[in-house]
Scaffold this motif. Structure first.
Motif, PDB file in Angstrom:
ATOM      1  N   ALA A  95     -89.714 -29.793   1.810  1.00 48.14           N
ATOM      2  CA  ALA A  95     -91.082 -30.271   2.024  1.00 48.14           C
ATOM      3  C   ALA A  95     -91.137 -31.316   3.122  1.00 48.14           C
ATOM      4  N   ARG A  96     -90.047 -32.019   3.367  1.00 51.30           N
ATOM      5  CA  ARG A  96     -89.991 -33.000   4.452  1.00 51.30           C
ATOM      6  C   ARG A  96     -89.695 -32.364   5.806  1.00 51.30           C
ATOM      7  N   GLY A  97     -89.448 -31.064   5.810  1.00 53.33           N
ATOM      8  CA  GLY A  97     -89.185 -30.373   7.072  1.00 53.33           C
ATOM      9  C   GLY A  97     -87.724 -30.157   7.385  1.00 53.33           C
ATOM     10  N   PHE A  98     -86.811 -30.488   6.472  1.00 50.49           N
ATOM     11  CA  PHE A  98     -85.382 -30.285   6.706  1.00 50.49           C
ATOM     12  C   PHE A  98     -84.973 -28.850   6.381  1.00 50.49           C
ATOM     13  N   ARG A  99     -84.019 -28.341   7.144  1.00 53.44           N
ATOM     14  CA  ARG A  99     -83.332 -27.096   6.788  1.00 53.44           C
ATOM     15  C   ARG A  99     -82.136 -27.488   5.932  1.00 53.44           C
ATOM     16  N   VAL A 100     -82.068 -26.947   4.721  1.00 54.93           N
ATOM     17  CA  VAL A 100     -81.104 -27.386   3.730  1.00 54.93           C
ATOM     18  C   VAL A 100     -80.080 -26.279   3.494  1.00 54.93           C
ATOM     19  N   PHE A 101     -78.776 -26.692   3.387  1.00 59.46           N
ATOM     20  CA  PHE A 101     -77.688 -25.745   3.151  1.00 59.46           C
ATOM     21  C   PHE A 101     -76.812 -26.294   2.027  1.00 59.46           C
ATOM     22  N   ASP A 102     -76.537 -25.431   1.055  1.00 59.64           N
ATOM     23  CA  ASP A 102     -75.583 -25.767   0.003  1.00 59.64           C
ATOM     24  C   ASP A 102     -74.190 -25.402   0.494  1.00 59.64           C
ATOM     25  N   VAL A 103     -73.291 -26.398   0.561  1.00 64.48           N
ATOM     26  CA  VAL A 103     -71.963 -26.145   1.107  1.00 64.48           C
ATOM     27  C   VAL A 103     -70.908 -26.742   0.183  1.00 64.48           C
ATOM     28  N   SER A 104     -69.696 -26.246   0.367  1.00 67.03           N
ATOM     29  CA  SER A 104     -68.539 -26.778  -0.343  1.00 67.03           C
ATOM     30  C   SER A 104     -67.337 -26.670   0.571  1.00 67.03           C
ATOM     31  N   SER A 105     -66.706 -27.781   0.834  1.00 70.85           N
ATOM     32  CA  SER A 105     -65.512 -27.765   1.674  1.00 70.85           C
ATOM     33  C   SER A 105     -64.323 -27.167   0.927  1.00 70.85           C
ATOM     34  N   ALA A 106     -64.355 -27.247  -0.414  1.00 72.72           N
ATOM     35  CA  ALA A 106     -63.240 -26.727  -1.203  1.00 72.72           C
ATOM     36  C   ALA A 106     -63.267 -25.204  -1.258  1.00 72.72           C
ATOM     37  N   THR A 107     -64.449 -24.623  -1.492  1.00 74.64           N
ATOM     38  CA  THR A 107     -64.551 -23.157  -1.609  1.00 74.64           C
ATOM     39  C   THR A 107     -65.098 -22.502  -0.350  1.00 74.64           C
ATOM     40  N   ARG A 108     -65.476 -23.324   0.653  1.00 73.30           N
ATOM     41  CA  ARG A 108     -66.055 -22.856   1.916  1.00 73.30           C
ATOM     42  C   ARG A 108     -67.402 -22.140   1.715  1.00 73.30           C
ATOM     43  N   GLU A 109     -68.035 -22.395   0.622  1.00 73.12           N
ATOM     44  CA  GLU A 109     -69.346 -21.814   0.371  1.00 73.12           C
ATOM     45  C   GLU A 109     -70.393 -22.382   1.325  1.00 73.12           C
ATOM     46  N   GLY A 110     -71.191 -21.532   1.935  1.00 69.17           N
ATOM     47  CA  GLY A 110     -72.300 -21.939   2.783  1.00 69.17           C
ATOM     48  C   GLY A 110     -71.916 -22.452   4.164  1.00 69.17           C
ATOM     49  N   LEU A 111     -70.620 -22.482   4.478  1.00 69.92           N
ATOM     50  CA  LEU A 111     -70.207 -23.030   5.774  1.00 69.92           C
ATOM     51  C   LEU A 111     -70.594 -22.117   6.926  1.00 69.92           C
ATOM     52  N   ARG A 112     -70.543 -20.811   6.715  1.00 66.43           N
ATOM     53  CA  ARG A 112     -70.905 -19.895   7.796  1.00 66.43           C
ATOM     54  C   ARG A 112     -72.366 -20.078   8.196  1.00 66.43           C
ATOM     55  N   GLU A 113     -73.273 -20.135   7.197  1.00 62.78           N
ATOM     56  CA  GLU A 113     -74.692 -20.334   7.503  1.00 62.78           C
ATOM     57  C   GLU A 113     -74.920 -21.673   8.200  1.00 62.78           C
ATOM     58  N   LEU A 114     -74.206 -22.718   7.746  1.00 58.71           N
ATOM     59  CA  LEU A 114     -74.377 -24.041   8.363  1.00 58.71           C
ATOM     60  C   LEU A 114     -73.921 -24.039   9.814  1.00 58.71           C
ATOM     61  N   THR A 115     -72.756 -23.458  10.100  1.00 59.93           N
ATOM     62  CA  THR A 115     -72.260 -23.466  11.480  1.00 59.93           C
ATOM     63  C   THR A 115     -73.144 -22.624  12.401  1.00 59.93           C
ATOM     64  N   PHE A 116     -73.710 -21.523  11.877  1.00 55.84           N
ATOM     65  CA  PHE A 116     -74.632 -20.738  12.702  1.00 55.84           C
ATOM     66  C   PHE A 116     -75.893 -21.528  13.016  1.00 55.84           C
ATOM     67  N   ALA A 117     -76.376 -22.296  12.051  1.00 57.63           N
ATOM     68  CA  ALA A 117     -77.563 -23.125  12.302  1.00 57.63           C
ATOM     69  C   ALA A 117     -77.248 -24.213  13.326  1.00 57.63           C
ATOM     70  N   MET A 118     -76.044 -24.819  13.232  1.00 59.80           N
ATOM     71  CA  MET A 118     -75.639 -25.794  14.236  1.00 59.80           C
ATOM     72  C   MET A 118     -75.603 -25.171  15.620  1.00 59.80           C
TER      73      MET A 118
END
Length: 489
Positions: free
Chosen positions: A302-325
């Protein structure tokens, strides 16, 4: 363990120019072969150059005084002195050069970028170079010009496309270690990271750099913690990523409060409001962390942020985050106008520009400012009367005396040129009627009633040449010094 230093004060000294030589060529059957003093060599300059192998300013922390080599003095037989070697200082990419009062002198970005911080002094000319048709055998030479002295502040601002910001132990170092080849120190206590870490990330055809910025806590912008030291490393980032710990056990901490606190520090630091933001809700591999991420995600979106659920241990959500970067970095690069080629602008001097100015001071003295007269004064040996007379002639030809007279200066007024002060005595060039003497002398200091007139000296010389030697006995004898005066020829 390598210490990271990103701010140092350097004291730089360029090399002094070598002195010119006073020498007369002498050999058998040639007792006076003319002047042959060589010129002094130029002093070395101090330059800063960006080197990709240098990542810290640590070397300058222990060795802040840097000096280039002096030029060698000239010698007889027209031998010029050698030039001093330039001092080239290698600095990291992103180094900002500032004066002690905060003025930015250079922003060194890009491998090979060079900035000449201190210029070496010019070598003085020997008496062979100062000889001319009127002054056939100068008895003086120029001194070497002192090199520039400069105190500067070097600040390192990391050149990164993406900056990871967040509270200590939010998982920034872990995140950068899994999306790049960087290997920062990782531990389960706050302030593990004491230096910014850089990592290179490759996503398909996109390559960008990510910086882990440590030490951001409430009050960082005012000097609390380590934030003030490392907030400067965020300035060059095109994208900011909030790394939020969703599994923290600290009381009073939640993702929204953490982001608000970091945004407040970024706002106080200034200049970062236009950077796009992403939010990485880290440690969602922990059950409580996943639940908290699901709760705060609607408020963040609602504040206008793009939000990603990530985990450095399981590498969950890292691909989506790096593509957004990569997408935001690409947009920033395309929006940045290409660098214009360097153009050399030639601005000719105005026809009425004499190269110096004269300022009347409140105490009645006058100050002459200009690169040429100030350099001439530095290169003059004031223990040599002939050198002082040569300086006076140069200043008069430049128009200094004429402008002093027009500015209202009178004989005996104090005149400053560079670091020297003089009691001004006007000469013929300033509209005062007097007969100049030899170099280093001033006939105004003599009694005019006892000085033979030029017409009398010339008549005595003609009589000496015209009469036989036995008729000279009764003739008035001219002074020996005047008969040999080359100014009468």
């Amino acid at each position: 363990m390598t210490t990271f230093v990103d701010r140092v004060v350097l004291h730089m000294q360029a090399g002094d120019g070598g002195h010119g030589c006073v020498s007369i060529h002498r050999e058998k059957f040639k007792p006076f072969g003319g002047p042959d003093g060589g010129n002094g060599g130029h002093g070395g300059s101090v330059s800063l150059v960006v080197d990709p192998q240098v990542t810290t300013l640590l070397d300058f922390h222990f060795r802040p005084h840097l000096k280039a080599e002096n030029g060698k003095g000239g010698a007889g037989s027209n031998r010029d002195g050698g030039n001093g070697r330039d001092l080239v200082i290698k600095v990291p990419n992103g180094t900002v050069v500032q004066s002690l009062d905060g003025e930015v002198l250079a922003d060194l970005v890009g491998v090979g970028t060079t900035f000449e911080a201190a210029r070496g002094g010019r070598g003085g000319r020997g008496n062979a170079s100062l000889a001319n048709a009127r002054r056939k055998a100068p008895g003086f030479a120029e001194l070497g010009e002192p090199g520039d002295k400069l105190d500067v502040v070097l600040e390192l601002k990391s050149v990164a496309d993406v900056g990871l910001v967040g509270f200590p132990s939010a998982g920034k170092s872990s995140l950068i270690s899994v999306i790049s080849a960087a290997k920062p120190k990782i531990a389960d206590y706050p302030f593990t990271t004491l230096v910014p870490n850089l990592g290179v990330v490759r996503v398909d055809n996109h390559t960008f750099t990510v910086a882990d910025v440590p030490g951001l806590i409430p009050g960082a912008a005012t000097g609390k913690g380590l934030g003030l030291e490392f907030l400067r490393h965020v300035e060059r980032c095109a994208v900011l990523v909030h790394v939020v710990d969703t599994a923290t056990l600290e009381p009073g901490r939640d993702p929204l409060a953490d982001i608000d606190a970091i945004e407040s520090e970024l706002t106080q630091y200034g200049g970062l409001a236009d950077r796009p933001r992403l939010v990485a809700l880290n440690k969602v591999d922990v059950p409580d962390g996943k639940d908290l991420a699901d709760i705060v995600r609607p408020d963040l979106e609602a504040r206008g942020f793009r939000v990603f659920d990530v985990s450095s241990a399981t590498r969950e959500g890292l691909r989506e985050l790096t593509f957004a970067m990569a997408q935001l970095v690409d947009e920033s690069r395309r929006a940045t106008p290409p660098a214009e080629p360097t153009r050399i602008v030639i601005r000719p001097k105005a026809v009425d520009d004499a190269g110096f100015t004269i300022e009347a001071e409140a105490d009645g003295s006058y100050t002459v400012r200009g690169s040429r007269p100030e350099r001439w004064v530095k290169q003059t040996n004031f223990d040599n009367d002939e050198a002082v007379g040569y300086l006076a002639d140069r200043l008069a030809r430049l128009g200094v005396e004429e402008k002093l007279a027009k500015a209202g200066a009178e004989a005996g007024d104090l005149v400053r040129i560079g670091e020297r002060e003089f009691d001004w005595q006007p000469t013929l060039y300033a509209g005062v009627d007097f007969v100049p003497g030899n170099r280093g002398t001033d006939l105004r200091l003599e009694d005019k009633s006892t000085r033979p007139r030029a017409a009398d000296r010339l008549e005595a010389r003609k009589a000496r040449r015209r009469r036989p030697e036995d008729e000279i006995e009764g003739a008035p004898e001219a002074p020996a010094d005047d008969l040999d005066d080359p100014d009468d020829d």
